[in-house]
Design a protein around this motif. Structure first.
Motif, PDB file in Angstrom:
ATOM      1  N   ARG A  82      -8.529  19.284  -7.458  1.00  0.00           N
ATOM      2  CA  ARG A  82      -9.827  20.309  -6.822  1.00  0.00           C
ATOM      3  C   ARG A  82     -10.386  19.744  -5.490  1.00  0.00           C
ATOM      4  NH1 ARG A  82     -12.469  20.224 -11.163  1.00  0.00           N
ATOM      5  NH2 ARG A  82     -14.013  18.511 -10.786  1.00  0.00           N
ATOM      6  N   ALA A  83     -10.493  18.326  -5.408  1.00  0.00           N
ATOM      7  CA  ALA A  83     -11.184  17.406  -4.369  1.00  0.00           C
ATOM      8  C   ALA A  83     -10.243  17.594  -3.179  1.00  0.00           C
ATOM      9  CB  ALA A  83     -11.738  16.164  -4.762  1.00  0.00           C
ATOM     10  N   LEU A  84      -8.891  17.334  -3.553  1.00  0.00           N
ATOM     11  CA  LEU A  84      -7.909  17.037  -2.254  1.00  0.00           C
ATOM     12  C   LEU A  84      -7.142  18.090  -2.041  1.00  0.00           C
ATOM     13  CD1 LEU A  84      -7.009  13.434  -3.321  1.00  0.00           C
ATOM     14  CD2 LEU A  84      -8.922  14.069  -1.772  1.00  0.00           C
ATOM     15  N   VAL A  85      -7.369  19.297  -2.763  1.00  0.00           N
ATOM     16  CA  VAL A  85      -6.642  20.570  -2.551  1.00  0.00           C
ATOM     17  C   VAL A  85      -5.051  20.538  -2.785  1.00  0.00           C
ATOM     18  CG1 VAL A  85      -6.303  22.713  -1.163  1.00  0.00           C
ATOM     19  CG2 VAL A  85      -8.363  21.216  -0.908  1.00  0.00           C
ATOM     20  N   MET A  86      -4.591  19.807  -3.896  1.00  0.00           N
ATOM     21  CA  MET A  86      -3.375  19.815  -4.184  1.00  0.00           C
ATOM     22  C   MET A  86      -2.566  21.100  -4.851  1.00  0.00           C
ATOM     23  SD  MET A  86      -3.097  16.017  -6.145  1.00  0.00           S
ATOM     24  CE  MET A  86      -3.801  14.525  -5.469  1.00  0.00           C
ATOM     25  N   GLY A  87      -1.434  21.040  -4.700  1.00  0.00           N
ATOM     26  CA  GLY A  87      -0.413  22.105  -5.513  1.00  0.00           C
ATOM     27  C   GLY A  87      -0.288  21.749  -6.934  1.00  0.00           C
ATOM     28  N   THR A  88       0.272  22.732  -7.336  1.00  0.00           N
ATOM     29  CA  THR A  88       0.543  22.712  -9.034  1.00  0.00           C
ATOM     30  C   THR A  88       1.812  21.568  -9.191  1.00  0.00           C
ATOM     31  OG1 THR A  88       2.117  24.541  -8.810  1.00  0.00           O
ATOM     32  CG2 THR A  88      -0.240  24.816  -9.493  1.00  0.00           C
ATOM     33  N   ASN A  89       2.628  21.450  -8.454  1.00  0.00           N
ATOM     34  CA  ASN A  89       3.694  20.535  -8.615  1.00  0.00           C
ATOM     35  C   ASN A  89       3.177  19.177  -8.494  1.00  0.00           C
ATOM     36  OD1 ASN A  89       5.688  22.571  -8.849  1.00  0.00           O
ATOM     37  ND2 ASN A  89       6.365  22.410  -6.905  1.00  0.00           N
ATOM     38  N   GLN A  90       2.400  18.955  -7.559  1.00  0.00           N
ATOM     39  CA  GLN A  90       1.539  17.657  -7.183  1.00  0.00           C
ATOM     40  C   GLN A  90       0.903  17.249  -8.289  1.00  0.00           C
ATOM     41  OE1 GLN A  90      -0.073  18.230  -3.575  1.00  0.00           O
ATOM     42  NE2 GLN A  90       1.496  17.269  -2.220  1.00  0.00           N
ATOM     43  N   GLU A  91      -0.089  18.330  -8.966  1.00  0.00           N
ATOM     44  CA  GLU A  91      -0.711  18.006 -10.056  1.00  0.00           C
ATOM     45  C   GLU A  91       0.060  17.583 -11.212  1.00  0.00           C
ATOM     46  OE1 GLU A  91      -4.480  20.136 -12.657  1.00  0.00           O
ATOM     47  OE2 GLU A  91      -3.107  21.223 -11.388  1.00  0.00           O
ATOM     48  N   GLY A  92       1.297  18.432 -11.384  1.00  0.00           N
ATOM     49  CA  GLY A  92       1.950  17.846 -12.380  1.00  0.00           C
ATOM     50  C   GLY A  92       2.712  16.705 -12.582  1.00  0.00           C
ATOM     51  N   LEU A  93       2.904  16.139 -11.500  1.00  0.00           N
ATOM     52  CA  LEU A  93       3.795  15.121 -11.167  1.00  0.00           C
ATOM     53  C   LEU A  93       2.558  13.872 -11.365  1.00  0.00           C
ATOM     54  CD1 LEU A  93       5.976  13.079 -10.379  1.00  0.00           C
ATOM     55  CD2 LEU A  93       5.254  13.345  -7.942  1.00  0.00           C
ATOM     56  N   LEU A  94       1.278  14.200 -11.083  1.00  0.00           N
ATOM     57  CA  LEU A  94       0.419  13.274 -11.237  1.00  0.00           C
ATOM     58  C   LEU A  94      -0.119  12.998 -12.632  1.00  0.00           C
ATOM     59  CD1 LEU A  94      -1.827  11.455  -9.338  1.00  0.00           C
ATOM     60  CD2 LEU A  94      -3.260  13.265  -9.264  1.00  0.00           C
ATOM     61  N   ILE A  95      -0.166  13.961 -13.209  1.00  0.00           N
ATOM     62  CA  ILE A  95      -0.286  13.884 -14.632  1.00  0.00           C
ATOM     63  C   ILE A  95       0.670  13.128 -15.391  1.00  0.00           C
ATOM     64  CG2 ILE A  95      -0.504  15.147 -16.918  1.00  0.00           C
ATOM     65  CD1 ILE A  95      -1.569  17.574 -15.380  1.00  0.00           C
ATOM     66  N   MET A  96       2.005  13.347 -15.115  1.00  0.00           N
ATOM     67  CA  MET A  96       3.108  12.558 -15.816  1.00  0.00           C
ATOM     68  C   MET A  96       3.101  10.848 -15.156  1.00  0.00           C
ATOM     69  SD  MET A  96       7.245  12.960 -15.352  1.00  0.00           S
ATOM     70  CE  MET A  96       7.294  12.516 -13.452  1.00  0.00           C
ATOM     71  N   MET A  97       2.600  10.768 -14.079  1.00  0.00           N
ATOM     72  CA  MET A  97       2.703   9.430 -13.576  1.00  0.00           C
ATOM     73  C   MET A  97       1.517   8.673 -14.192  1.00  0.00           C
ATOM     74  SD  MET A  97       4.060   9.134  -9.691  1.00  0.00           S
ATOM     75  CE  MET A  97       4.150   7.434  -9.739  1.00  0.00           C
ATOM     76  N   ILE A  98       0.203   9.242 -14.322  1.00  0.00           N
ATOM     77  CA  ILE A  98      -0.898   8.605 -14.946  1.00  0.00           C
ATOM     78  C   ILE A  98      -0.426   8.504 -16.196  1.00  0.00           C
ATOM     79  CG2 ILE A  98      -3.092   9.030 -15.652  1.00  0.00           C
ATOM     80  CD1 ILE A  98      -3.547  10.673 -13.185  1.00  0.00           C
ATOM     81  N   GLN A  99      -0.012   9.298 -17.208  1.00  0.00           N
ATOM     82  CA  GLN A  99       0.465   9.255 -18.506  1.00  0.00           C
ATOM     83  C   GLN A  99       1.329   7.960 -18.712  1.00  0.00           C
ATOM     84  OE1 GLN A  99       2.014  12.906 -19.384  1.00  0.00           O
ATOM     85  NE2 GLN A  99       0.303  13.611 -20.604  1.00  0.00           N
ATOM     86  N   GLU A 100       2.576   7.805 -17.732  1.00  0.00           N
ATOM     87  CA  GLU A 100       3.302   6.779 -17.865  1.00  0.00           C
ATOM     88  C   GLU A 100       2.592   5.214 -17.546  1.00  0.00           C
ATOM     89  OE1 GLU A 100       6.330   7.769 -14.834  1.00  0.00           O
ATOM     90  OE2 GLU A 100       7.368   9.133 -16.315  1.00  0.00           O
ATOM     91  N   LEU A 101       1.558   5.600 -16.570  1.00  0.00           N
ATOM     92  CA  LEU A 101       0.806   4.022 -16.364  1.00  0.00           C
ATOM     93  C   LEU A 101       0.012   3.659 -17.485  1.00  0.00           C
ATOM     94  CD1 LEU A 101       0.250   2.212 -13.824  1.00  0.00           C
ATOM     95  CD2 LEU A 101      -1.574   3.902 -13.366  1.00  0.00           C
ATOM     96  N   TYR A 102      -0.502   4.697 -18.159  1.00  0.00           N
ATOM     97  CA  TYR A 102      -1.255   4.134 -19.235  1.00  0.00           C
ATOM     98  C   TYR A 102      -0.207   3.628 -20.499  1.00  0.00           C
ATOM     99  CZ  TYR A 102      -5.652   6.701 -18.407  1.00  0.00           C
ATOM    100  OH  TYR A 102      -6.935   7.324 -18.019  1.00  0.00           O
ATOM    101  N   GLU A 103       0.930   3.986 -20.361  1.00  0.00           N
ATOM    102  CA  GLU A 103       2.067   3.428 -21.456  1.00  0.00           C
ATOM    103  C   GLU A 103       2.370   2.175 -20.944  1.00  0.00           C
ATOM    104  OE1 GLU A 103       4.910   6.299 -21.740  1.00  0.00           O
ATOM    105  OE2 GLU A 103       3.703   7.912 -22.791  1.00  0.00           O
ATOM    106  N   GLN A 104       2.204   1.916 -19.675  1.00  0.00           N
ATOM    107  CA  GLN A 104       2.703   0.713 -19.274  1.00  0.00           C
ATOM    108  C   GLN A 104       1.772  -0.291 -19.419  1.00  0.00           C
ATOM    109  OE1 GLN A 104       3.454   0.902 -15.067  1.00  0.00           O
ATOM    110  NE2 GLN A 104       5.035   2.481 -15.261  1.00  0.00           N
ATOM    111  N   PHE A 105       0.302   0.158 -19.692  1.00  0.00           N
ATOM    112  CA  PHE A 105      -0.632  -0.752 -19.887  1.00  0.00           C
ATOM    113  C   PHE A 105      -0.774  -0.773 -21.652  1.00  0.00           C
ATOM    114  CE2 PHE A 105      -1.720  -0.700 -15.673  1.00  0.00           C
ATOM    115  CZ  PHE A 105      -2.744  -1.943 -15.344  1.00  0.00           C
TER     116      PHE A 105
END
Length: 363
Positions: A133-156
Motif C-alpha cells: 500500500r505504501a510503495l504501490v507494489m503489484g500482486t506478484n511483488q507482494e506474493g514474493l515478499l510474503i514468501m521471502m518474509i516467511q522463509e526469513l522467519y524460518e531461518q530465525f
C-alpha cells in the motif's frame, strides 16, 4: 434532485449532562476541557475515539496538542503521539526521532503473539500488505515478499505452527534486504524488481535498528517528520499494529490504558489497523485521536466507529461533503473561524471556541 443536508440543533451552553457538556463541579477524571465549558466526557461517550478535521491554519495542531496535554496532566493513561510534522512537542515527553542517523528504529517484523490471531505467517502477510500500500507494489511483488518474509522467519527458527518460537528475536528489514540481494545474485528477476522497489526503504535503515520502547513513559512522541511520507506511513502502521496487538494479547479491559494520537491521518489512508482500532480498541482499553485536513482521508469505517468529532474551519470546496458526513449544517461550517469548533458526540452537538495548547501551557 439534490438531497437536502441534515440539520443539526446545537445545544445551548446552559444544558448539562451530555457527553460533551456539563458543569465544572461534576467533572469526572475522564473529561477533557475543550473550551467554553464544553468537555469531552469519556465516561459517557460510546468509545474513546475522536476525529479532528480542519484546514491549514484552522487550529488542528493546537487542538490536538491541547488534548494530549490535558490527558498527560490529568489522566493515568499512556499517550503515544505519531508526529508527522515534528510540531507536537510537549514538555515531559519521551521523544524518539526516527531518521537516517537516529539510534532507534521500528521493526515491522515484530510478531503478534496472540495464539488466536498471530504468528509469523500472518505477520508476513500484514507486512507485505503495508509495504504494497505504501510503495504501490503489484500482486506478484507482494506474493514474493510474503514468501521471502516467511522463509526469513524460518531461518530465525520461527514457525507459524509452534507458538513458542514467536517469543524468539525476530528478523528485521535489514535481514530481508540481504535475503533479496542473495536472490538477485542468483539471477531472480522478480527479486530484482523488488530490490528496486524497496531501495529507499532499505537505504534509510530505520527498519533495521533497535526497536523503540513504546512503554517507556506516560507520554511518548515518535517524530516521523524527517522520513519520506511513504516510510513514515510504514513506520506508523507498524507502531499502530504493535500497540493494538499488545492490547489484544493483554485481554479486555474496562479501563482506558492507552491513547494514540495521529497528527496527519492522510498518511495512514487505507490502513486496516485503524479500522481494527476504531472497531475493537475500546474493549482492550485503547483509544485513538486522528487529526487531518480533508474528510476524504478518513475511511467510512473509521468515521462510523468514532464517537466524537471536532470540526474546525474546513476548505470551502469541502463544506457540503463535510456537512453530509459529519451531520452539521453547511452554513454553520462556513462561518467557523480559527479555533471555533462544532463538537459532536453521538447525537449531541455543541459549538465552542477551543482553548489552544499555548494558552493552557502558559497558565
Amino acid at each position: 434532485m439534490v438531497k437536502p443536508l441534515p440539520k443539526t440543533i446545537l445545544q445551548p451552553r446552559s444544558v448539562g449532562g451530555d457527553p460533551v457538556k456539563s458543569n465544572t463541579q461534576s467533572q469526572s477524571l475522564l473529561t477533557v476541557h475543550l473550551g467554553d465549558g464544553v468537555y469531552w466526557d469519556l465516561s459517557k461517550a460510546a468509545n474513546p475515539h475522536m476525529v479532528i478535521l480542519a484546514t491549514s491554519g484552522g487550529g488542528k495542531t493546537q487542538t490536538l496538542k491541547a488534548i494530549v496535554w490535558e490527558l498527560y496532566q490529568g489522566f493515568p493513561t499512556r499517550s503515544i503521539v505519531l508526529d508527522f510534522h515534528g510540531d507536537q512537542e510537549i514538555s515531559g515527553e519521551i521523544c524518539y526521532p526516527i531518521h537516517m542517523a537516529s539510534n532507534h528504529g521500528i521493526n515491522p517484523l515484530v510478531i503478534n503473539k496472540d495464539p488466536e490471531g498471530g504468528g509469523s505467517s500472518l505477520q508476513a502477510i500484514s507486512v507485505a500488505a503495508t509495504l504494497r500500500r505504501a510503495l504501490v507494489m503489484g500482486t506478484n511483488q507482494e506474493g514474493l515478499l510474503i514468501m521471502m518474509i516467511q522463509e526469513l522467519y524460518e531461518q530465525f527458527g520461527i514457525t507459524q505452527e509452534n507458538s513458542q518460537t514467536w517469543n524468539q528475536k525476530p528478523p528485521h528489514l535489514g535481514d530481508l534486504q540481504q535475503a533479496i540481494d542473495r536472490r538477485v545474485e542468483g539471477g531472480c528477476k522478480d527479486a530484482g524488481a523488488l530490490q528496486i522497489k524497496l531501495a529507499a526503504t532499505f537505504q534509510y535503515q530505520v527498519f533495521s535498528r533497535p526497536q523503540i520502547d513504546l512503554s517507556a513513559g506516560k507520554l511518548i512522541r515518535v517524530d516521523l517528520s524527517k522520513l519520506p511520507p511513504e516510510l513514515g506511513a510504514i513506520a506508523a502502521e507498524a507502531i499502530l499494529k504493535q500497540v493494538m496487538d499488545s492490547h489484544r494479547l493483554a485481554g479486555e479491559s474496562p479501563e482506558l490504558k492507552t491513547f494514540v494520537f495521529v497528527d496527519e491521518a492522510k498518511e495512514l489512508k487505507g490502513s486496516k489497523t485503524l479500522d481494527r482500532i476504531t472497531a475493537d480498541g475500546r474493549k482492550y482499553g485503547l483509544g485513538i485521536v486522528l487529526a487531518t485536513q480533508r474528510e476524504t482521508h478518513i475511511s467510512p469505517d473509521v468515521l462510523a466507529n468514532t464517537a466524537t468529532k471536532i470540526l474546525l474551519p474546513v476548505d470551502v470546496a469541502d463544506i457540503r461533503k463535510v456537512a453530509s458526513r459529519f451531520r452539521f449544517d453547511a452554513g454553520r461550517i462556513a462561518n467557523l473561524g480559527t479555533f471555533q469548533a462544532l463538537v459532536r458526540t453521538g447525537g449531541t452537538a455543541v459549538a465552542c471556541t477551543i482553548e489552544p495548547f499555548f494558552k493552557r501551557q502558559a497558565s
